[in-house]
Design a protein around this motif. Structure first.
Motif, short mmCIF file in Angstrom:
data_model
loop_
_atom_site.label_atom_id
_atom_site.label_comp_id
_atom_site.label_asym_id
_atom_site.label_seq_id
_atom_site.Cartn_x
_atom_site.Cartn_y
_atom_site.Cartn_z
N THR A 47 -15.94 27.05 -9.11
CA THR A 47 -17.68 27.94 -10.03
C THR A 47 -16.98 29.93 -9.11
O THR A 47 -17.40 30.18 -11.22
N ALA A 50 -15.40 29.75 -13.24
CA ALA A 50 -17.28 30.85 -14.00
C ALA A 50 -17.06 31.98 -14.02
O ALA A 50 -17.61 32.01 -15.11
N GLU A 51 -16.84 32.02 -12.98
CA GLU A 51 -17.65 33.29 -12.26
C GLU A 51 -16.92 34.58 -12.98
O GLU A 51 -17.07 35.53 -13.58
N HIS A 54 -17.34 35.08 -16.84
CA HIS A 54 -18.52 35.62 -16.56
C HIS A 54 -18.62 37.15 -16.68
O HIS A 54 -19.06 37.87 -17.75
N THR A 84 -19.29 24.05 -18.89
CA THR A 84 -20.60 23.27 -18.14
C THR A 84 -21.28 25.25 -18.25
O THR A 84 -22.54 25.17 -19.23
N ARG A 85 -21.34 26.23 -17.72
CA ARG A 85 -21.26 27.42 -17.71
C ARG A 85 -21.79 28.17 -18.70
O ARG A 85 -22.33 28.66 -19.22
#
Length: 214
Positions: A47, A50-51, A54, A84-85
């Motif tokens: 996670t 993925a952040e 972003h 996925t993100r």
């Protein structure tokens, strides 16, 4: 009760103990990674990675520049979460070898594992230099326990560091699998997800810990 702590830290006046613990956590992450600031915190390493992607998109992304490179020797579960993100964000993920990646591809950022999923600690200084010359940000998924001995991501030339605090024996919990960390430079603080705890003063001039950004 000065150290009474309830579930959420939104009411800073009754959560000083929890907020102090979070501030200590951020300080530990800052010392290990070499960066200016860290959040408190994220759910797991995938996670957090993925952040970080972003964050790279928010800073460097354009209509013509919307790809993100992931080293193939990152942890496989991290690669899958990032993919996925990225699908939801419309980001193209390029998985490949660090040694042969061609920065002619318009990438907003790159993700490397440090040490990699096979336990090999590479020197990424030249790779970071190439990435910055191509106007891309560098994300290190770094083992915090290894950072007690190795050069910090900041020293290597990274812009963001993420990782899993389970390496320190943190028990399962925190609303998810376990706590992950994310650290970056001060200039990117407005793009940092989660919460940042800071130290302020109350009306009487006494130190007061509060949520600085969330």
């Amino acid at each position: 009760p000065g150290w009474y702590t309830q579930y959420t830290p939104y009411q800073a006046e009754i959560a000083q103990g929890r907020l102090e613990a979070l501030l200590n956590y951020q300080t530990l992450v800052i010392e290990l990674t070499g960066f200016d600031m860290a959040n408190a915190s994220l759910l797991d390493e995938g996670t957090a990675a993925a952040e970080a992607m972003h964050l790279c998109m928010g800073i460097k992304g354009t209509d013509e520049k919307s790809a993100f490179f992931v080293a193939k020797d990152c942890h496989p579960q991290t690669i899958e979460v990032v993919k996925t993100r990225a699908e939801a964000l419309g980001v193209e993920i390029i998985v490949g070898e660090v040694e042969t990646f061609d920065f002619s591809r318009k990438v907003v950022g790159v993700l490397v594992q440090y040490p990699n999923t096979f336990g090999i600690a590479k020197d990424y200084r030249q790779f970071c230099k190439k990435a910055h010359e191509a106007d891309a940000l560098v994300v290190f998924a770094a083992d915090p326990l290894a950072l007690t001995l190795m050069a910090t991501p900041a020293e290597m030339g990274a812009d963001v560091a993420v990782g899993c605090m389970q390496r320190f024996g943190v028990p399962m919990g925190y609303g998810g699998p376990h706590a992950a960390y994310m650290a970056t430079k001060d200039e990117y603080k407005r793009q940092l997800p989660g919460r940042i705890v800071g130290l302020s003063k109350d009306a009487d001039g006494n130190p007061a810990i509060r949520l600085a950004l969330q």
